[in-house]
Write a protein that holds these residues in place. Structure first.
Motif, PDB file in Angstrom:
ATOM      1  N   ILE A  10       0.717  -1.392  -0.060  1.00 45.60           N
ATOM      2  CA  ILE A  10      -0.125   0.038   0.048  1.00 45.60           C
ATOM      3  C   ILE A  10       0.946   1.189  -0.188  1.00 45.60           C
ATOM      4  CG2 ILE A  10      -1.525   1.411   1.422  1.00 45.60           C
ATOM      5  CD1 ILE A  10      -2.823  -1.493   2.259  1.00 45.60           C
ATOM      6  N   GLU A  11       1.788   1.238   0.802  1.00 45.69           N
ATOM      7  CA  GLU A  11       2.697   2.427   0.992  1.00 45.69           C
ATOM      8  C   GLU A  11       3.513   2.803  -0.368  1.00 45.69           C
ATOM      9  OE1 GLU A  11       3.019   2.022   5.811  1.00 45.69           O
ATOM     10  OE2 GLU A  11       4.900   1.614   4.598  1.00 45.69           O
ATOM     11  N   GLN A  12       4.123   1.749  -1.031  1.00 50.33           N
ATOM     12  CA  GLN A  12       4.781   1.779  -2.161  1.00 50.33           C
ATOM     13  C   GLN A  12       3.820   2.573  -3.283  1.00 50.33           C
ATOM     14  OE1 GLN A  12       6.644  -1.892  -2.901  1.00 50.33           O
ATOM     15  NE2 GLN A  12       8.281  -1.437  -1.340  1.00 50.33           N
ATOM     16  N   LYS A  13       2.483   1.849  -3.155  1.00 47.52           N
ATOM     17  CA  LYS A  13       1.793   2.106  -4.225  1.00 47.52           C
ATOM     18  C   LYS A  13       1.289   3.872  -4.089  1.00 47.52           C
ATOM     19  CE  LYS A  13      -3.345   1.812  -5.191  1.00 47.52           C
ATOM     20  NZ  LYS A  13      -4.298   0.943  -4.816  1.00 47.52           N
ATOM     21  N   ASP A 626      16.874   0.635  14.099  1.00 48.66           N
ATOM     22  CA  ASP A 626      17.021   1.155  12.900  1.00 48.66           C
ATOM     23  C   ASP A 626      15.805   1.325  12.246  1.00 48.66           C
ATOM     24  OD1 ASP A 626      17.667   1.438  10.037  1.00 48.66           O
ATOM     25  OD2 ASP A 626      18.768  -0.416   9.810  1.00 48.66           O
ATOM     26  N   PRO A 627      15.286   2.448  11.573  1.00 48.79           N
ATOM     27  CA  PRO A 627      14.048   2.690  11.220  1.00 48.79           C
ATOM     28  C   PRO A 627      13.613   1.665   9.754  1.00 48.79           C
ATOM     29  CG  PRO A 627      15.179   4.807  11.464  1.00 48.79           C
ATOM     30  CD  PRO A 627      16.093   3.760  11.814  1.00 48.79           C
ATOM     31  N   LYS A 628      14.891   1.406   9.127  1.00 46.06           N
ATOM     32  CA  LYS A 628      14.547   0.644   8.041  1.00 46.06           C
ATOM     33  C   LYS A 628      13.945  -0.620   8.390  1.00 46.06           C
ATOM     34  CE  LYS A 628      17.006  -1.831   4.328  1.00 46.06           C
ATOM     35  NZ  LYS A 628      18.263  -1.969   3.581  1.00 46.06           N
ATOM     36  N   GLN A 629      14.234  -1.280   9.668  1.00 39.91           N
ATOM     37  CA  GLN A 629      13.920  -2.732  10.176  1.00 39.91           C
ATOM     38  C   GLN A 629      12.470  -2.715  10.356  1.00 39.91           C
ATOM     39  OE1 GLN A 629      16.564  -3.941  13.031  1.00 39.91           O
ATOM     40  NE2 GLN A 629      18.154  -4.559  11.811  1.00 39.91           N
ATOM     41  N   VAL A 630      12.066  -1.370  11.152  1.00 37.62           N
ATOM     42  CA  VAL A 630      10.539  -1.125  11.604  1.00 37.62           C
ATOM     43  C   VAL A 630       9.717  -0.892  10.337  1.00 37.62           C
ATOM     44  CG1 VAL A 630       9.316   0.401  12.786  1.00 37.62           C
ATOM     45  CG2 VAL A 630      11.621   0.050  13.882  1.00 37.62           C
ATOM     46  N   LEU A 631      10.101  -0.278   9.395  1.00 40.03           N
ATOM     47  CA  LEU A 631       9.406  -0.097   8.186  1.00 40.03           C
ATOM     48  C   LEU A 631       9.227  -1.399   7.304  1.00 40.03           C
ATOM     49  CD1 LEU A 631      10.807   3.415   6.667  1.00 40.03           C
ATOM     50  CD2 LEU A 631       8.941   2.993   8.478  1.00 40.03           C
ATOM     51  N   GLU A 632      10.205  -2.125   7.403  1.00 44.97           N
ATOM     52  CA  GLU A 632      10.003  -3.547   6.645  1.00 44.97           C
ATOM     53  C   GLU A 632       9.116  -4.404   7.306  1.00 44.97           C
ATOM     54  OE1 GLU A 632      14.177  -5.021   6.495  1.00 44.97           O
ATOM     55  OE2 GLU A 632      14.664  -3.677   4.604  1.00 44.97           O
ATOM     56  N   LYS A 633       9.044  -4.464   8.688  1.00 44.34           N
ATOM     57  CA  LYS A 633       8.121  -5.186   9.572  1.00 44.34           C
ATOM     58  C   LYS A 633       6.806  -4.696   9.597  1.00 44.34           C
ATOM     59  CE  LYS A 633       8.079  -7.958  13.801  1.00 44.34           C
ATOM     60  NZ  LYS A 633       8.750  -8.355  15.021  1.00 44.34           N
ATOM     61  N   TYR A 634       6.549  -3.363  10.047  1.00 41.63           N
ATOM     62  CA  TYR A 634       5.320  -3.056  10.240  1.00 41.63           C
ATOM     63  C   TYR A 634       4.762  -1.905   9.169  1.00 41.63           C
ATOM     64  CZ  TYR A 634       6.209  -4.880  14.979  1.00 41.63           C
ATOM     65  OH  TYR A 634       6.691  -5.664  15.859  1.00 41.63           O
ATOM     66  N   GLY A 635       5.610  -1.277   8.523  1.00 44.97           N
ATOM     67  CA  GLY A 635       5.300  -0.095   7.623  1.00 44.97           C
ATOM     68  C   GLY A 635       5.389   1.274   8.192  1.00 44.97           C
ATOM     69  N   ALA A 636       5.474   2.370   7.595  1.00 46.28           N
ATOM     70  CA  ALA A 636       5.558   3.620   7.794  1.00 46.28           C
ATOM     71  C   ALA A 636       4.460   4.218   8.737  1.00 46.28           C
ATOM     72  CB  ALA A 636       5.794   4.545   6.754  1.00 46.28           C
ATOM     73  N   THR A 638       2.309   2.491  10.947  1.00 45.94           N
ATOM     74  CA  THR A 638       2.645   2.024  12.085  1.00 45.94           C
ATOM     75  C   THR A 638       3.554   2.805  12.893  1.00 45.94           C
ATOM     76  OG1 THR A 638       1.950  -0.019  11.639  1.00 45.94           O
ATOM     77  CG2 THR A 638       3.209   0.045  13.532  1.00 45.94           C
ATOM     78  N   ALA A 639       5.090   3.093  12.231  1.00 41.63           N
ATOM     79  CA  ALA A 639       6.127   3.540  12.887  1.00 41.63           C
ATOM     80  C   ALA A 639       5.738   5.204  13.429  1.00 41.63           C
ATOM     81  CB  ALA A 639       7.280   3.711  11.681  1.00 41.63           C
ATOM     82  N   ARG A 640       4.901   5.740  12.283  1.00 43.61           N
ATOM     83  CA  ARG A 640       4.306   7.291  12.747  1.00 43.61           C
ATOM     84  C   ARG A 640       3.630   7.015  13.673  1.00 43.61           C
ATOM     85  NH1 ARG A 640       4.159  10.651   7.564  1.00 43.61           N
ATOM     86  NH2 ARG A 640       2.373  11.511   8.658  1.00 43.61           N
ATOM     87  N   MET A 641       2.484   6.040  13.849  1.00 43.67           N
ATOM     88  CA  MET A 641       1.403   6.126  14.737  1.00 43.67           C
ATOM     89  C   MET A 641       2.275   5.842  15.907  1.00 43.67           C
ATOM     90  SD  MET A 641      -1.677   6.438  13.796  1.00 43.67           S
ATOM     91  CE  MET A 641      -2.854   5.723  14.609  1.00 43.67           C
ATOM     92  N   PHE A 642       3.029   5.005  16.110  1.00 44.64           N
ATOM     93  CA  PHE A 642       3.795   4.720  17.420  1.00 44.64           C
ATOM     94  C   PHE A 642       4.532   6.200  18.086  1.00 44.64           C
ATOM     95  CE2 PHE A 642       7.974   4.125  19.400  1.00 44.64           C
ATOM     96  CZ  PHE A 642       7.381   3.452  20.520  1.00 44.64           C
ATOM     97  N   ILE A 643       5.357   6.680  17.227  1.00 38.09           N
ATOM     98  CA  ILE A 643       5.999   7.872  17.480  1.00 38.09           C
ATOM     99  C   ILE A 643       5.319   8.937  18.008  1.00 38.09           C
ATOM    100  CG2 ILE A 643       7.206   9.670  16.329  1.00 38.09           C
ATOM    101  CD1 ILE A 643       8.793   7.467  15.052  1.00 38.09           C
ATOM    102  N   HIS A 760      -1.215   6.660   4.366  1.00 35.13           N
ATOM    103  CA  HIS A 760      -1.129   5.640   3.260  1.00 35.13           C
ATOM    104  C   HIS A 760      -2.298   4.723   3.319  1.00 35.13           C
ATOM    105  CE1 HIS A 760       3.183   6.285   4.124  1.00 35.13           C
ATOM    106  NE2 HIS A 760       3.174   6.304   2.549  1.00 35.13           N
ATOM    107  N   ILE A 761      -2.555   4.031   4.717  1.00 34.03           N
ATOM    108  CA  ILE A 761      -4.040   3.248   4.954  1.00 34.03           C
ATOM    109  C   ILE A 761      -5.044   4.074   4.699  1.00 34.03           C
ATOM    110  CG2 ILE A 761      -3.900   3.689   7.313  1.00 34.03           C
ATOM    111  CD1 ILE A 761      -4.575   0.609   7.575  1.00 34.03           C
ATOM    112  N   ALA A 762      -5.034   5.308   5.296  1.00 33.59           N
ATOM    113  CA  ALA A 762      -6.200   6.344   5.325  1.00 33.59           C
ATOM    114  C   ALA A 762      -6.465   6.380   3.676  1.00 33.59           C
ATOM    115  CB  ALA A 762      -6.240   7.643   5.780  1.00 33.59           C
ATOM    116  N   GLU A 763      -5.284   6.443   2.855  1.00 38.98           N
ATOM    117  CA  GLU A 763      -5.681   6.893   1.336  1.00 38.98           C
ATOM    118  C   GLU A 763      -6.283   5.689   0.794  1.00 38.98           C
ATOM    119  OE1 GLU A 763      -6.268   9.271  -0.756  1.00 38.98           O
ATOM    120  OE2 GLU A 763      -4.615  10.136  -1.250  1.00 38.98           O
ATOM    121  N   GLU A 764      -5.508   4.446   1.133  1.00 43.84           N
ATOM    122  CA  GLU A 764      -6.235   3.488   0.285  1.00 43.84           C
ATOM    123  C   GLU A 764      -7.613   2.902   0.868  1.00 43.84           C
ATOM    124  OE1 GLU A 764      -6.339  -0.241  -1.446  1.00 43.84           O
ATOM    125  OE2 GLU A 764      -4.839   1.140  -1.734  1.00 43.84           O
ATOM    126  N   LEU A 765      -8.038   2.887   1.915  1.00 46.88           N
ATOM    127  CA  LEU A 765      -9.342   2.796   2.453  1.00 46.88           C
ATOM    128  C   LEU A 765     -10.494   3.797   1.954  1.00 46.88           C
ATOM    129  CD1 LEU A 765      -8.551   1.574   6.148  1.00 46.88           C
ATOM    130  CD2 LEU A 765      -9.230   0.146   4.064  1.00 46.88           C
TER     131      LEU A 765
END
Length: 854
Positions: A10-13, A626-636, A638-643, A760-765
């Motif tokens: 979804i995020e890449q799209k 590492d932000p990269k690991q968080v993005l790969e596992k959960y997506g941007a 989720t990282a945004r919401m947690f922060i 991203h998820i808001a746009e997709e939905l």
């Protein structure tokens, strides 16, 4: 329709769709109110860390929110790209600084885009590119023409082995060069300064305009400027025509001066030193020269001094007093000399005791007897009454300050003066990777500005880096040797480059007209977009960067380039991101978390139990995520919401994998709720009165709108706003009105409120609900006050204080009506039958309690 939440897909799209549609490009029209949202731009080190992520996500939520609230938004990004790390990379790895920096910029740009930040990349700037530093040089010449740029001698860190100047960060805590290992010396070099002191009073007074800044930041700046009101006094030197000038905020104590102290590097030091003291003084001066300014002035460090053998005269009482030099007096501060009043200054009292210097009391409390003064055991620093002060005896010390100044002016001993701790800004750097200073030194004409038509003075690319000797630029004869633009004689380029704080002191102005090749910016654009409405960055920049940016703004205003006084209306200093840290209590070594069993944290080598605590994430402490690991596992998203959820933005954030999982589950729940509704959505068209369930749901919807709007105004309490999103999701889950238009309103409202946080998820939905336009182009929901009105309440029925049931009652019912409804209810009838009611207690909108006879 995808039934599973696939964050990466979804995020890449949507990142690609937004890029292709230029969704985040800054509007050129001025048909809406403006909002300038800005994060402090990063140094391109090559990798994002969680501190970066937090900074940029905070600003992005604000930018997205303001667009939805009807503002035209400027939200740019760039790179603070000059600096020492690139030069070190050239020395250590043979990579040219420009190549190393460009590679890092490309990598970090890609990482930033993965976060879904709504940045206008068409306005990207990098301070190391000629199209930017050409204008940095042009601005320097504005300062030069205004008489605000000048040269004088100043001390630098000097490596005597490598014969080169070192930055402060290249000197270890013990005072040794990090590269050669040599003991670092202090050496005088002719360097460039900007006259920030000419603006000291404006910088101080205009802090009052900054209502949107944290109070502690304003206090930090005020303390750094350090305004002091006092007196400039002169002490004649015995046997010389020279005088020692001092500044003091306590002229009322001048009769208690028992010595004067010069900075070791003061020009008068060798002149006042006697033959007997020459060897000792020269040794002391050399020793102090190797110490840093921080070490010399540290509060917890013993103050060292030595007699010069010279004498001065206290002009107020005619007494001869010794002249010393001491490590704590710096030539660059004030006059480079201080008067010693040990009886009334804590530092002087200790120094006098250690150096066997006399102590003379000249201020006492009102109740003290001046004829029977006891020996002081500590300095008396409070106000009082003047004694041992000639004609000023008996005068209150606060009044005595002005009296002494008047007397000094009358006698020619001194005058009133306002002094600032702030010193002129030293901008010279003896390094390659920085903006060249556009000055040519001519033997006949002096310092000559490079003509504007010849800007930029470009950094040469074929440069050899050794880390030794003079600046790489100074070794390039073809680059250094030029003709004077004024007289045509042989001349030399300035080989110093500028402090990187210069680059960051105006970048926010360039963003307003970033692609203009002909001007630094046009006045209509810069005056339209400035000042920055919301600036976001770390507290570590509270003093220098912000102060220098304010200084630049005021100078450019006075040059007629700007029409505003301050660059940043509101400032948010976000807290640090902290990670779980493991340290051996004996060796003080940090242990990587990957080597630790979190349930039994022991040193894997020694078996010793480890100290476990939270501290700012850093490579050296092995506690980073590492932000990269968080993005790969959960997506941007989720990282945004947690922060955003974990802590208020100004507070430190403690990283917790469990809370990251929690936000991931929440987004999955939203995904399921909306996709299930989208798959079966067929809302009822029936009009008429809403059911109680519909009313409750609509109240929950508009309560969320109201609360989130309040959370995102003022102090930006993102964490509580995310909590409200969760409450609305729960209200939808609990609702039985899935076929109702109210439920659809709730689903769409949830996505609109979620959009700034998890774009991203808001746009997709939003698209899955059948909408064609982007969710980010919609208006932010507005609260309907009528929906918040409660027309029914749940009334608790109690018998003898025990709850027996509940009924629904009109919210507008008075006490009598509530009592009647309660008594007629089936619940009450069941318990009251055959009983005598002795008393009825009615708590409006809450309960009715019947007290009955037993």
């Amino acid at each position: 329709m995808e039934s599973r939440y696939n964050a990466t897909e979804i995020e890449q799209k949507w990142q690609q769709v937004w890029t292709d549609s230029h969704l985040d490009q800054t509007p050129e029209s001025q048909d809406k109110p403006k909002f300038y949202a800005l994060s402090m731009f990063p140094y391109p080190s090559g990798n994002l860390h969680m501190g970066h992520v937090r900074n940029y996500v905070i600003t992005d939520v604000i930018a997205r929110l303001k667009r939805m609230q009807g503002y035209r938004v400027l939200h740019p990004m760039g790179w603070d790209a000059f600096g020492l790390p690139a030069e070190n990379a050239a020395i250590d790895r043979g990579i040219p600084p420009a190549k190393w920096t460009k590679q890092n910029i490309a990598q970090m740009r890609s990482q930033l885009k993965e976060l879904g930040l709504s940045l206008d990349w068409s306005r990207e700037v990098a301070t190391c590119f000629p199209d930017y530093y050409s204008w940095t040089q042009w601005l320097f010449l504005q300062f030069f023409e205004a008489g605000l740029a000048y040269q004088k001698e100043a001390s630098v860190n000097w490596d005597p082995i490598d014969q080169t100047v070192l930055a402060n960060e290249q000197v270890d805590s013990e005072g040794f060069s990090w590269r050669s290992g040599a003991k670092v010396e202090r050496k005088l070099l002719r360097q460039w300064f900007l006259k920030i002191t000419d603006y000291a009073e404006q910088l101080l007074q205009d802090l009052d305009q900054l209502e949107g800044w944290p109070e502690r930041v304003k206090i930090m700046q005020a303390n750094w400027i350090g305004k002091s009101v006092g007196a400039y006094l002169e002490f004649p030197i015995v046997g010389m025509d020279e005088k020692i000038a001092v500044f003091t905020t306590r002229p009322d104590t001048v009769y208690g001066v028992t010595y004067v102290v010069l900075a070791p590097e003061h020009p008068l030091t060798p002149q006042v030193t006697t033959a007997e003291q020459k060897t000792a003084v020269e040794a002391f001066v050399k020793e102090v020269a190797s110490e840093s300014e921080i070490d010399r002035t540290a509060e917890d460090k013993p103050k060292r001094g030595i007699l010069t053998g010279g004498k001065a005269i206290n002009p107020f009482n005619g007494e001869e007093i010794p002249i010393l030099i001491a490590d704590y007096v710096l030539y660059e501060y004030g006059t480079g000399a201080v008067m010693g009043v040990p009886a009334h200054d804590v530092r002087d009292f200790k120094f006098a005791g250690e150096n066997n210097l006399p102590i003379k009391t000249v201020i006492i409390t009102e109740n003290s007897d001046p004829e029977s003064l006891e020996e002081l055991t500590e300095a008396y620093t409070a106000p009082g009454v003047m004694v041992n002060s000639g004609d000023f005896n008996g005068i209150a010390s606060e009044i005595g300050k002005s009296k002494i100044i008047e007397y000094a002016q009358e006698k020619g001993y001194g005058k009133a003066r306002i002094q600032y701790r702030l010193r002129d800004w030293l901008i010279s750097r003896q390094r390659y990777w920085g903006c060249p200073i556009p000055i040519i030194h001519c033997p006949s004409c002096g310092a000559v500005p490079v003509p504007q038509s010849d800007l930029p003075v470009k950094l040469p690319e074929q440069v050899e880096f050794s880390g030794k000797g003079a600046s790489p630029l100074a070794k390039l004869e073809d680059w250094v040797n030029v003709t004077c633009p004024s007289c045509g004689e042989p001349a030399k380029r300035e080989t110093d480059t500028m402090d990187t704080f210069i680059d960051s002191s105006w970048y926010f102005l360039r963003y307003t007209d970033a692609n203009n090749p002909d001007e630094v910016f046009t006045q209509d654009k810069v005056n339209d977009w400035m000042a920055v409405d919301q600036y976001v960055g770390g507290i570590e920049h509270a003093i220098l960067h912000l102060l220098y940016s304010r200084f630049f703004t005021k100078v450019l205003r006075d040059r007629g380039l700007l029409n505003f006084d301050e660059p940043f209306k509101r400032l948010l200093t976000q807290g640090m991101v902290q990670g779980l840290t493991y340290q051996n209590p004996t060796t003080k070594q940090y242990i990587p978390s990957s080597d630790i069993d979190p349930d039994d944290p022991k040193d894997p080598e020694t078996g010793e139990k480890l100290d476990v605590f939270m501290v700012k994430m850093s490579k050296s402490k092995y506690n980073g995520v590492d932000p990269k690991q968080v993005l790969e596992k959960y997506g941007a998203d989720t990282a945004r919401m947690f922060i955003l959820f974990k802590a208020p933005p100004e507070k430190d954030l403690e990283w917790d994998d469990a809370d990251v999982e929690g936000q991931f589950r929440f987004l999955n729940r939203v995904w399921t709720q909306v996709t299930e509704f989208a798959a079966t959505q067929s809302t009822s068209d029936q009009a008429g009165k809403l059911t109680k369930d519909e009313k409750d749901l609509r109240r929950a919807i508009h309560t969320a709108i109201k609360e989130i709007a309040e959370d995102l105004a003022g102090d930006y309490q993102f964490n509580t706003a995310v909590s409200e999103l969760m409450k609305l999701s729960n209200a939808l889950k609990d609702s039985k009105s899935v076929k109702s238009p109210v439920y659809k309103e709730g689903v769409e409202t949830l996505l609109l409120l979620l959009a700034p946080f998890a774009p991203h998820i808001a746009e997709e939905l939003w698209q899955q609900l059948g909408h064609q336009d982007s969710v980010h182009q919609q208006s932010f929901p507005q609260v309907d006050p009528e929906a918040l009105v409660v027309d029914e309440i749940t009334l608790v029925i109690q018998i003898m204080g025990k709850t027996r049931g509940k009924i629904q009652a009109p919210a507008s019912a008075d006490k009598a009506t509530l009592e009647q409804l309660a008594q007629e209810s089936e619940v009450a009838q069941r318990y009251l039958e055959g009983k005598q009611i002795r008393k009825v207690i009615v708590v409006p909108n809450k309960l009715v309690n019947f007290v009955i006879s037993k």
